[in-house]
Design an enzyme around this catalytic site. Structure first.
Site, PDB file in Angstrom:
ATOM      1  N   GLY A   1      79.236  62.522  14.890  1.00 16.94           N
ATOM      2  CA  GLY A   1      80.043  63.616  15.492  1.00 16.94           C
ATOM      3  C   GLY A   1      80.987  62.911  17.168  1.00 16.94           C
ATOM      4  O   GLY A   1      81.094  64.904  17.469  1.00 16.94           O
TER       5      GLY A   1
ATOM      6  N   TYR B   1      84.393  64.069  17.903  1.00 13.43           N
ATOM      7  CA  TYR B   1      85.062  64.858  17.569  1.00 13.43           C
ATOM      8  C   TYR B   1      84.752  66.503  18.658  1.00 13.43           C
ATOM      9  O   TYR B   1      85.597  67.154  19.383  1.00 13.43           O
ATOM     10  CB  TYR B   1      84.745  65.838  16.629  1.00 13.43           C
ATOM     11  CG  TYR B   1      84.813  67.073  15.447  1.00 13.43           C
ATOM     12  CD1 TYR B   1      86.022  67.474  15.975  1.00 13.43           C
ATOM     13  CD2 TYR B   1      83.363  67.746  15.194  1.00 13.43           C
ATOM     14  CE1 TYR B   1      86.641  68.872  15.549  1.00 13.43           C
ATOM     15  CE2 TYR B   1      83.746  68.864  15.288  1.00 13.43           C
ATOM     16  CZ  TYR B   1      84.640  69.673  15.306  1.00 13.43           C
ATOM     17  OH  TYR B   1      85.689  70.995  15.335  1.00 13.43           O
TER      18      TYR B   1
ATOM     19  N   LYS C   1      85.519  54.888  27.010  1.00 10.80           N
ATOM     20  CA  LYS C   1      84.420  54.381  25.645  1.00 10.80           C
ATOM     21  C   LYS C   1      84.601  53.316  25.712  1.00 10.80           C
ATOM     22  O   LYS C   1      85.513  52.403  26.222  1.00 10.80           O
ATOM     23  CB  LYS C   1      85.602  54.913  24.198  1.00 10.80           C
ATOM     24  CG  LYS C   1      85.592  54.713  23.383  1.00 10.80           C
ATOM     25  CD  LYS C   1      84.128  54.692  22.631  1.00 10.80           C
ATOM     26  CE  LYS C   1      83.451  54.464  21.376  1.00 10.80           C
ATOM     27  NZ  LYS C   1      82.169  55.401  20.550  1.00 10.80           N
TER      28      LYS C   1
ATOM     29  N   GLU D   1      81.753  58.716  26.194  1.00 11.85           N
ATOM     30  CA  GLU D   1      81.076  58.385  24.592  1.00 11.85           C
ATOM     31  C   GLU D   1      80.825  57.538  24.324  1.00 11.85           C
ATOM     32  O   GLU D   1      80.708  56.387  24.191  1.00 11.85           O
ATOM     33  CB  GLU D   1      82.438  59.037  23.755  1.00 11.85           C
ATOM     34  CG  GLU D   1      81.908  58.720  22.683  1.00 11.85           C
ATOM     35  CD  GLU D   1      83.020  58.856  21.058  1.00 11.85           C
ATOM     36  OE1 GLU D   1      82.295  57.972  20.001  1.00 11.85           O
ATOM     37  OE2 GLU D   1      84.381  59.351  21.660  1.00 11.85           O
TER      38      GLU D   1
ATOM     39  N   GLY E   1      76.864  54.682  18.479  1.00  7.68           N
ATOM     40  CA  GLY E   1      75.877  54.923  17.739  1.00  7.68           C
ATOM     41  C   GLY E   1      74.883  55.772  18.091  1.00  7.68           C
ATOM     42  O   GLY E   1      75.799  56.947  18.264  1.00  7.68           O
TER      43      GLY E   1
ATOM     44  N   ASN F   1      76.496  70.330  14.530  1.00  9.42           N
ATOM     45  CA  ASN F   1      78.040  69.956  14.490  1.00  9.42           C
ATOM     46  C   ASN F   1      77.192  69.466  12.808  1.00  9.42           C
ATOM     47  O   ASN F   1      76.434  69.251  12.658  1.00  9.42           O
ATOM     48  CB  ASN F   1      78.389  68.537  14.927  1.00  9.42           C
ATOM     49  CG  ASN F   1      79.482  67.331  14.287  1.00  9.42           C
ATOM     50  OD1 ASN F   1      80.497  68.521  14.861  1.00  9.42           O
ATOM     51  ND2 ASN F   1      80.388  66.718  14.238  1.00  9.42           N
ATOM     52  N   CYS F   2      78.376  70.743  12.762  1.00  6.69           N
ATOM     53  CA  CYS F   2      77.878  71.226  11.258  1.00  6.69           C
ATOM     54  C   CYS F   2      78.698  70.018  10.513  1.00  6.69           C
ATOM     55  O   CYS F   2      79.914  71.021  10.093  1.00  6.69           O
ATOM     56  CB  CYS F   2      78.055  72.962  11.390  1.00  6.69           C
ATOM     57  SG  CYS F   2      76.516  73.389  12.038  1.00  6.69           S
TER      58      CYS F   2
END
Length: 229
Positions: free
Chosen positions: A14, A17, A37, A120, A123, A180-181
């Site tokens: 995530g 996100y 990125k 970001e 992996g 992050n759930c």
């Protein structure tokens, strides 16, 4: 300028996100946020005016959340169509992922004098680039602080602690972590408490499967980050 690198315990944890939510939270605070990125794999070939371009969905989400008017090519300079490990994709196309290039491109982004630059990763922390090099070496050379995204699932304690220890052993500062759930993890709160006890850095947010990025952004505690401005 705050320079943050977002890494995670594993692939599909995530990172995008979390990055998208954090960027949104910072923009709400009227800060200028640039994004990077450096490497992506798993892109769509999209026809544009200047011809076909490889478009990575994650990079596009970051670019759309930021407010420094960057082109997609500026955000994501190295992109591969195949959804495989980047160094293997590079080998397939007879290309070399060059750490010096990643540094130079990053420098061009930081020259924009934004308040925050968010990078970001791809992996996990030790993403191979080929020729015995790792993406973590780019983070070292560019002297970024690190945010660790923990995919809260069975086995995450081991992954999170090992990743944190690797970041510290590389001489870098982990300024915060995000729980992050994504799954319905049994004893979630107990696992978060265990990591909070081990980690010296603050928990910046506990996120769940939230499709509304504004609501996810509102869950961030930005104070530990803004203290560096």
């Amino acid at each position: 300028m705050i320079k943050l690198f977002i890494t995670a315990t594993d692939t599909d944890a995530g990172k995008t996100y979390v990055a998208q939510s954090l960027i949104t939270a910072l923009v709400v605070q009227q800060l200028t946020v640039a994004v990077y990125k450096p490497i992506s794999a798993g892109c769509d070939k999209v026809e544009m005016q200047q011809g076909f371009q490889l478009v990575n969905e994650d990079a596009l989400l970051l670019a759309n959340a930021s407010n420094c008017q960057q082109s997609l090519a500026n955000v994501n300079p190295i992109a591969f169509e195949e959804p495989i490990a980047p160094h293997i994709a590079a080998q397939k196309h007879n290309k070399v992922i060059d750490l010096a290039f990643l540094d130079e491109h990053y420098q061009s982004i930081t020259n924009n004098h934004c308040d925050v630059v968010i990078t970001e990763g791809a992996g996990g922390w030790r993403l191979p680039l080929g020729n015995g090099q790792f993406l973590s070496q780019f983070v070292q050379s560019s002297k970024q602080d690190v945010i660790l995204v923990v995919n809260m699932k069975l086995g995450c304690l081991n992954h999170a602690i090992l990743t944190y220890q690797a970041i510290v052993s590389d001489g870098l500062t982990c300024v915060g972590w995000v729980a992050n759930c994504l799954d319905n993890m049994p004893y979630l709160e107990e696992n978060i408490a265990e990591l909070s006890q081990f980690f010296p850095m603050p928990l910046l947010a506990q996120l769940d499967k939230q499709t509304d990025i504004q609501k996810a952004a509102a869950k961030f505690n930005l104070q530990p980050l803004l203290a560096h401005l």
